[in-house]
Design a protein around this motif. Structure first.
Motif, short mmCIF file in Angstrom:
data_model
loop_
_atom_site.label_atom_id
_atom_site.label_comp_id
_atom_site.label_asym_id
_atom_site.label_seq_id
_atom_site.Cartn_x
_atom_site.Cartn_y
_atom_site.Cartn_z
N GLY A 45 31.57 34.98 38.40
CA GLY A 45 33.02 35.08 38.60
C GLY A 45 33.38 35.65 39.96
N GLU A 46 34.64 36.07 40.08
CA GLU A 46 35.16 36.53 41.37
C GLU A 46 35.24 38.05 41.41
OE1 GLU A 46 38.97 34.69 41.85
OE2 GLU A 46 38.07 33.02 42.93
N TRP A 47 34.51 38.65 42.31
CA TRP A 47 34.53 40.11 42.46
C TRP A 47 34.95 40.44 43.88
CZ3 TRP A 47 31.73 43.81 38.97
CH2 TRP A 47 31.42 43.23 37.72
N ILE A 86 36.03 44.39 40.19
CA ILE A 86 37.02 43.34 39.90
C ILE A 86 38.41 43.92 40.07
CG2 ILE A 86 37.91 41.75 38.16
CD1 ILE A 86 35.20 41.64 36.90
N ARG A 87 39.24 43.22 40.84
CA ARG A 87 40.63 43.65 41.00
C ARG A 87 41.54 42.57 40.43
NH1 ARG A 87 40.13 45.76 46.91
NH2 ARG A 87 39.39 47.88 46.53
N ASP A 88 42.69 43.00 39.91
CA ASP A 88 43.64 42.01 39.41
C ASP A 88 44.56 41.58 40.55
OD1 ASP A 88 45.54 43.98 39.71
OD2 ASP A 88 45.59 44.49 37.58
N SER A 89 45.55 40.72 40.21
CA SER A 89 46.35 40.15 41.28
C SER A 89 47.19 41.20 41.99
CB SER A 89 47.24 39.04 40.72
OG SER A 89 47.92 39.50 39.58
N TYR A 117 38.21 46.53 34.72
CA TYR A 117 37.82 45.13 34.54
C TYR A 117 36.32 44.93 34.71
CZ TYR A 117 42.84 44.61 35.34
OH TYR A 117 44.19 44.73 35.28
N PHE A 152 33.85 47.00 34.08
CA PHE A 152 32.98 47.67 33.12
C PHE A 152 32.49 46.71 32.04
CE2 PHE A 152 32.03 50.38 29.46
CZ PHE A 152 31.10 51.23 30.04
N GLY A 153 31.18 46.71 31.83
CA GLY A 153 30.61 45.90 30.75
C GLY A 153 30.42 44.43 31.10
N LYS A 154 30.75 44.05 32.34
CA LYS A 154 30.55 42.65 32.72
C LYS A 154 29.06 42.44 33.08
CE LYS A 154 34.86 41.59 32.26
NZ LYS A 154 35.27 42.89 31.73
N PRO A 155 28.55 41.22 32.86
CA PRO A 155 27.12 40.99 33.11
C PRO A 155 26.77 41.19 34.59
CG PRO A 155 28.15 39.09 32.04
CD PRO A 155 29.24 40.03 32.39
N SER A 193 49.80 37.68 36.69
CA SER A 193 48.74 38.68 36.52
C SER A 193 47.92 38.36 35.27
CB SER A 193 49.32 40.09 36.48
OG SER A 193 49.96 40.30 35.24
N SER A 249 45.59 35.29 36.13
CA SER A 249 44.48 35.60 37.04
C SER A 249 43.51 36.59 36.39
CB SER A 249 45.00 36.13 38.38
OG SER A 249 45.57 37.40 38.23
N LYS A 283 39.61 35.78 35.86
CA LYS A 283 38.57 36.69 36.38
C LYS A 283 37.62 37.10 35.27
CE LYS A 283 39.65 38.27 40.74
NZ LYS A 283 40.88 38.72 41.34
N ARG A 335 35.48 34.16 33.97
CA ARG A 335 34.50 33.72 34.96
C ARG A 335 33.44 34.79 35.23
NH1 ARG A 335 38.43 30.18 38.93
NH2 ARG A 335 38.73 28.52 37.42
N ALA A 336 33.77 36.06 34.90
CA ALA A 336 32.75 37.10 35.06
C ALA A 336 31.64 36.91 34.02
CB ALA A 336 33.37 38.48 34.92
N PHE A 337 31.94 36.16 32.95
CA PHE A 337 30.91 35.89 31.94
C PHE A 337 30.36 34.48 32.07
CE2 PHE A 337 33.12 39.46 29.98
CZ PHE A 337 32.05 40.24 29.58
N PRO A 385 30.83 31.35 34.93
CA PRO A 385 31.59 31.02 36.14
C PRO A 385 32.32 29.68 36.07
CG PRO A 385 29.21 30.96 36.53
CD PRO A 385 29.40 31.56 35.19
N ASP A 418 38.31 40.84 26.67
CA ASP A 418 36.90 40.93 27.10
C ASP A 418 35.95 40.50 26.00
OD1 ASP A 418 38.25 42.40 29.12
OD2 ASP A 418 36.31 43.30 29.66
N ARG A 457 33.33 37.62 26.38
CA ARG A 457 31.90 37.90 26.24
C ARG A 457 31.25 36.96 25.23
NH1 ARG A 457 29.49 42.43 27.33
NH2 ARG A 457 31.44 43.59 27.24
#
Lengths: 708, 459
Positions: free
Chosen positions: A351-353, A377-380, A396, A398-401, B63, B66, B70, B73-75, B77, B281, B285
């Motif tokens: 994803g997007e970091w 990760i930041r939001d808009s 955001y 926390f806990g992401k792979p 918001s 997006s 995010k 896609r973090a899990f 892509p 989340d 996940r």
């Protein structure tokens, strides 16, 4: 005097067979001047025949060496010019002394076979153990031996001595520097006449200005230094052995080192150093009244190259091309396209970091640990958490792979450090939970601040690039959940870090980069590979393509076959022009082009030098060598300047995705500070291989793929 | 607190039991008001655009979309959102979704045409639904839309179109399957467990005119168990792998539909939405890890999500005003407001949040909110604690962004205006209030039935 990659002889068509054979034959002659340029080869061939005896002897030596090769290795298919120029030189040296006769031919035959065997053997030893080219060592050795042998060969002398040749080596008339330069040039081919030298000079001037400047500078410097020592300012220009200075300057300044101010300086220093060697060898060899041939050249160039191999002081040429200009153009472009400034690793996440802290960061990336990258990760609206951020799960990240950024062996894991509450940091266990991976390229990658108990790999395990290794946490010196990545050369926890960059990333969702150095506040994501694009850009060996090019109403059709070059690269060729390519992931790339600037393949190269095989609709950029793009005169002039300042000029390519099937590219030419749009292309893809149409409104060129 | 001299309105005395709202320490519904939306005062909005009024927050939409993108896609892509038009097909809302990187998902020809009119290319429209009229199907084929077939008759129709255009048509297949939740949506697509889907795939392959490139399945709506999606995906990928083994074509996409919950209070669920509904989340996940675990090297199929409600519901507000109040025979306080079930179709299933639009003091009392319709069923909330509300008091109903502006009725009222509060606080009208001509313009009166004053002369 370096081999050029040869191609298997095409079978079946006798005319092409003969043309190719002739091309390779003349390349032997051109090889002496470090090129495979056909015109140079033909001119040198002609120059050797100014004295038919010399020319014939040279030709005979090649023939004998070739016969020997066929006799000892009948299965040999290819005829590589590289192995024959030493034999040619030996032949010329014998022909310069003795008239062609059965006895002379016997000597030529023996010497040619000797030289050929020595070439093959020395090449193996030199390239394997020393990493230096054999240059004309075999020639210098065998010709010296022949001349020594000839001293006692009374029969040979009595019957076969060429009357005028004896004077060649003892001639010392007073002549101006130019005459001396010309004669010295001719003497390389055992023809020290102004006519021969003049013809060669003309060919050199047309061929390469860098070559010419180096030759002139090397000759003048060497001659003047010796003149100062000897106190003989007029006779110095009569010494024909000074062609060694010419060869040293050209070889180091423009061929074996990539032309640059540094290579030029190296060349001049080497010439100055070689004056001692040359003078000394002359004295020694004079005792036997034989010429020194190319011995100083071989020793000095071999020495300097070996020195650079050990110290790594100068950039060595990797791909040898027809001229110093071509070498320069190729290597500048090669570095810009394929050599990341630092080791490149993948992204440690999906994803997007956002990259929140880069090298020399304001928080923790300091001192020996300044080369680190932090991701979150930041939001808009730019916040790192939802709600008020008082618990870890609000964040955001926390806990992401967390994924392995490289393939390698896990050498160390830490997984039992508690996650801090937001805003707190664990100063005792700086890195918190970490995974340390050994990358075979020679470095360790550390991924830190993982969540407690989340590490899903074990020590000793091999991980693939992109494999999940844990979850993002807030352990160690980490006030908010983030992923920290760094590279180090030793496995200890506090080892100093080294700079690195990220490979194959999409930046801010708008552009693809083959590599990118970490910079604060950029948003990075891995591109998503596209299997359909990949199959569209995987031309198969043996596949043929027909392209029709229409330019201002005139149509030409070209048929191109996919073949494999001996160096393992794939290329598209019509027999004459060659367009090398490589299919990713993540990029399809036309690597390099050689041939006519106005061919269909050159247009393909310019229109789509690369295309990311990804689903992301993002722009990308690339650079092209100068010579296939701008007119020959301008390109050669620009390259001459560029040899003094590599950043002087560039061809930039910007590509954009218009739709699933449409790509748009723009070529910009930058010379000095002036940047100019020079070409635009619209490329249409379909589901089949290679683009279906390429259209340039700026050049009014339309190229269509036809059914074969 | 009335000023001196102002006359108080008389109200019959009542004895009220002392209550502190629902006995739930998390319950925050009471005692607060929503006086502004993204910095724009509710009273200003009502004064300018009239009551009732739908308000959408651009900031909330952007918001949320997006953030979802995010997180997913973090899990995994290769995740692509497709905006579910039926949830809210206002041009401005759809356009915002497209600006935020979503493609379109439509379930009818009307929606297809609306998306095309808005400027969405055919190839970026997912065409679902059980009713795809022949002209719709033909246009979708021509424009290379991502069609998910629902039944055998559609397969036959598509094969005819493939023959007509003399090229293979790329399609997806809609599945229905048991993901361990109730109710199981079995009326759409081909059933997986019974083998119906496999025979449909065989039929498609043997027909030779269609290329099956993706699988679609929508297991239901407001799914509260994230693992249901993981079970669904595992079944879909199993099926996709089996098809690849048989026919050699890997699936290019898996579309898991929508159904992600929003923070609405479902009727019959006691806990507040913040606690009853798993965080997004957990869904990301479950879905991402199932997908990643099943990915083959060098092939990461696209994952489509047709989330609607979860993206838009909380960005929508309905501003309404009290038009009258009365006390019922049993003593219960009731208010009549100018927006009812005609505008709030979803109030049948959800307890829509109601807050005063201006600060009002006074003891809160269990009240009923009636809509404006002359129908017994028009109840917006049958039990809600509200302070005493004088006529004209603004109320803010939230969240109402999903389905209401598509399922609303014109029934006996004009449908209200809709405004969008942009990120910088400016207010833009994105749908004007309906007028009489909007309703009558579709009608035509036969000449012989013309009504004139004479008609009533003798009545």
């Amino acid at each position: 005097m370096k081999g050029f990659s040869a191609f298997p002889l095409p079978r079946g068509v006798p005319l092409e067979h003969i043309t190719e054979g002739l091309r390779r034959f003349f390349t032997i002659y051109a090889d002496i001047f470090f090129t495979n340029n056909l015109a140079i080869g033909v001119i040198i061939f002609c120059v050797t025949f100014f004295q038919p005896n010399v020319g014939t002897a040279g030709f005979a030596a090649i023939a004998f060496a070739y016969l020997f090769r066929r006799l000892t290795f009948p299965a040999a298919e290819s005829f590589e010019p590289f192995y024959y120029y030493n034999a040619l030189l030996v032949g010329l040296s014998i022909g310069a002394l003795f008239r062609i006769s059965p006895l002379t031919l016997l000597m030529i035959a023996a010497a040619a076979v000797f030289t050929f065997a020595l070439t093959v053997s020395l090449n193996s030893v030199f390239s394997r153990y020393l990493g230096i080219p054999i240059l004309s060592f075999p020639f210098a050795i065998v010709s010296s031996l022949c001349y020594l042998f000839a001293i006692r060969s009374t029969n040979l002398f009595v019957n076969n001595l060429l009357p005028h040749t004896s004077s060649t080596w003892s001639l010392a008339p007073t002549s101006p520097a130019v005459t001396g330069f010309l004669k010295t040039l001719g003497a390389i081919f055992f023809n020290d006449t102004i006519l021969a030298g003049g013809l060669i000079l003309l060919a050199v001037l047309l061929h390469s200005r860098i070559f010419f400047l180096l030759a002139a500078a090397g000759y003048s410097l060497g001659a003047l230094i010796i003149a100062h020592f000897y106190g003989a300012y007029t006779s110095t220009f009569a010494n024909l052995n000074y062609f060694n200075f010419i060869l040293i300057a050209v070889a180091l300044g423009g061929i074996f080192l990539i032309p640059s101010p540094r290579s030029y300086l190296t060349a001049l220093i080497a010439v100055a150093v070689s004056s001692i060697l040359l003078g000394a060898v002359e004295v020694f060899w004079a005792g036997f009244s034989i010429p020194i041939f190319t011995l100083p050249f071989n020793l000095i160039v071999g020495l300097f190259l070996h020195y650079f191999n050990i110290t790594g002081g100068a950039r060595r040429t990797i791909t040898f091309l027809e001229s110093p200009e071509a070498i320069l153009d190729h290597h500048i472009n090669y570095a810009a396209r394929f050599l990341p400034p630092h080791p490149a690793i993948g992204l440690p996440f999906s994803g997007e970091w956002t990259l929140s802290q880069a090298f020399d960061g304001e928080y923790t990336h300091k001192g020996p640990w300044r080369y680190g990258a932090d991701f979150l990760i930041r939001d808009s609206s730019g916040r790192e958490h939802s709600d008020n951020g008082t618990t870890l799960s609000d964040y955001y990240a926390f806990g992401k792979p967390v994924l392995a950024p490289v393939a390698g062996r896990v050498v160390k894991i830490v997984s039992d450090v508690e996650d801090n509450a937001p805003g707190e940091a664990n100063r005792a266990e700086n890195w918190g939970n970490t995974v340390l991976i050994w990358d075979e390229r020679g470095f360790y990658v550390k991924v830190a601040h993982l969540a407690k108990g989340s590490v899903s790999v074990t020590e000793g395990q091999f991980v693939a690039h992109g494999q999940k290794i844990g979850l993002c946490g807030n352990s160690g010196y980490s006030p908010m959940p983030h992923i920290h990545v760094q590279l180090q050369l030793s496995p200890e926890a506090n080892s100093p870090t080294i700079p690195f960059c990220f490979s194959n990333v999409v930046r801010d969702g708008i552009s693809f980069h083959s590599w990118l150095e970490p910079r604060r506040d950029i948003v990075l994501a891995s591109p998503i590979p596209s299997s359909s694009l990949r199959s569209s850009f995987s031309p198969l060996l043996g596949e043929t393509f027909l392209f029709e090019r229409t330019c201002r109403g005139r149509s030409t059709v070209g048929r191109f076959e996919v073949v494999l070059a001996p160096d393992g690269r794939n290329l598209l060729t019509d027999g004459e022009n060659k367009l090398f390519f490589h299919t990713g992931p993540p990029l399809f790339r036309f690597l390099d082009y050689s041939g006519d600037r106005r061919s269909i393949l050159a247009d393909l190269f310019r229109a789509l030098p690369s295309i990311p095989l990804i689903q992301n609709r993002v722009a990308w950029s690339d650079t092209l060598p100068i010579r296939p793009v701008i007119s020959r005169g301008t390109a050669e002039a620009v390259l001459l300047v560029q040899s003094f300042h590599h950043d002087f000029a560039r061809i930039h390519v910007r590509g954009t995705v218009e739709s699933d099937t449409l790509r748009h590219t723009k070529l910009y030419r930058r010379i000095g500070r002036r940047k100019k749009l020079i070409e635009e292309w619209t490329v249409t893809l379909d589901r089949r291989r290679l683009p279906s149409t390429l259209y340039s409104p700026t050049r009014d060129v339309l190229i269509r793929r036809l059914e074969p | 607190m009335s000023e001196k001299g102002e006359k108080k309105i008389y109200e019959k005395p009542m004895i009220l039991p002392q209550k502190i709202g629902m006995v739930n320490k998390y319950q925050t519904e009471m005692g607060r008001s929503t006086t502004e939306i993204d910095g724009v005062a509710v009273t200003t909005l009502l004064a300018e655009y009239g009551s009732p009024l739908f308000v959408f927050s651009e900031r909330a939409i952007r918001s949320q979309v997006s953030r979802f993108k995010k997180i997913f896609r973090a899990f995994y892509p290769n995740t692509q959102f497709a905006w579910s038009y039926k949830t809210n097909y206002l041009d401005a809302i759809c356009a915002l979704m497209h600006h935020e990187g979503s493609i379109a998902e439509v379930v009818s020809y009307f929606e297809y045409e609306k998306a095309r009119r808005l400027g969405v290319p055919g190839s970026k429209i997912i065409f679902n639904g059980p009713h795809k009229p022949p002209e719709a199907l033909e246009r979708a084929v021509r424009e290379e839309a991502l069609i998910n077939v629902d039944n055998f008759d559609e397969i036959f129709a598509l094969e005819e179109l493939a023959a007509k255009y003399n090229r293979p048509v790329r399609i997806g297949m809609r599945l229905n399957l048991d993901a361990g939740i109730y109710p199981q949506w079995s009326r759409f697509g081909f059933n997986l467990e019974s083998g119906q889907a496999l025979s449909a795939a065989r039929r498609i392959h043997q027909g030779g005119k269609l290329e099956l490139v993706g699988l679609h399945c929508h297991i239901g709506t407001f799914i509260l168990d994230p693992n249901a999606y993981a079970r669904q995906l595992n079944k879909m990928v199993d099926f996709g792998d089996a098809l690849e083994d048989d026919y050699g074509r890997p699936m290019e996409y898996y579309n898991i539909g929508g159904g992600l919950p929003s923070r609405s209070q479902l009727k019959g669920i006691y806990l507040a939405p913040d606690h009853a509904i798993p965080p997004i989340d957990d869904y990301a996940r479950a879905i991402g890890e199932a997908m990643l675990a099943r990915c083959k090297p060098d092939h990461s199929p696209k994952l489509y999500l047709e989330s609607g409600r979860a993206l838009i519901d909380e960005a929508g507000y309905l501003l309404t005003s009290v038009v009258g109040s009365k006390r019922l025979q049993d003593g219960k306080k009731t208010y009549i407001i100018d927006a009812g079930v005609n505008l709030l179709y979803t109030s049948h299933w959800y307890n829509i949040g109601v807050k005063p639009g201006s600060a009002i003091d006074g003891p809160a009392e269990d009240s009923i909110l009636y809509g404006p319709l002359c129908m017994n069923i028009d109840v917006v909330r049958d039990s809600i604690h509200l302070p005493p509300l004088p006529v004209g008091s603004p109320l803010v109903l939230h969240p109402v962004g999903a389905y209401n502006v598509t399922q609303w009725m014109q029934f006996i009222e004009y449908r209200p205006a809709i405004v969008l509060v942009s990120e910088d606080g400016t207010v833009e009208l994105i749908r004007r209030r309906e007028a009489l001509e909007d309703v009558t313009s579709c009608e035509s009166l036969p000449e012989r039935l013309r009504v004139s004053a004479d008609l009533f002369a003798n009545l």
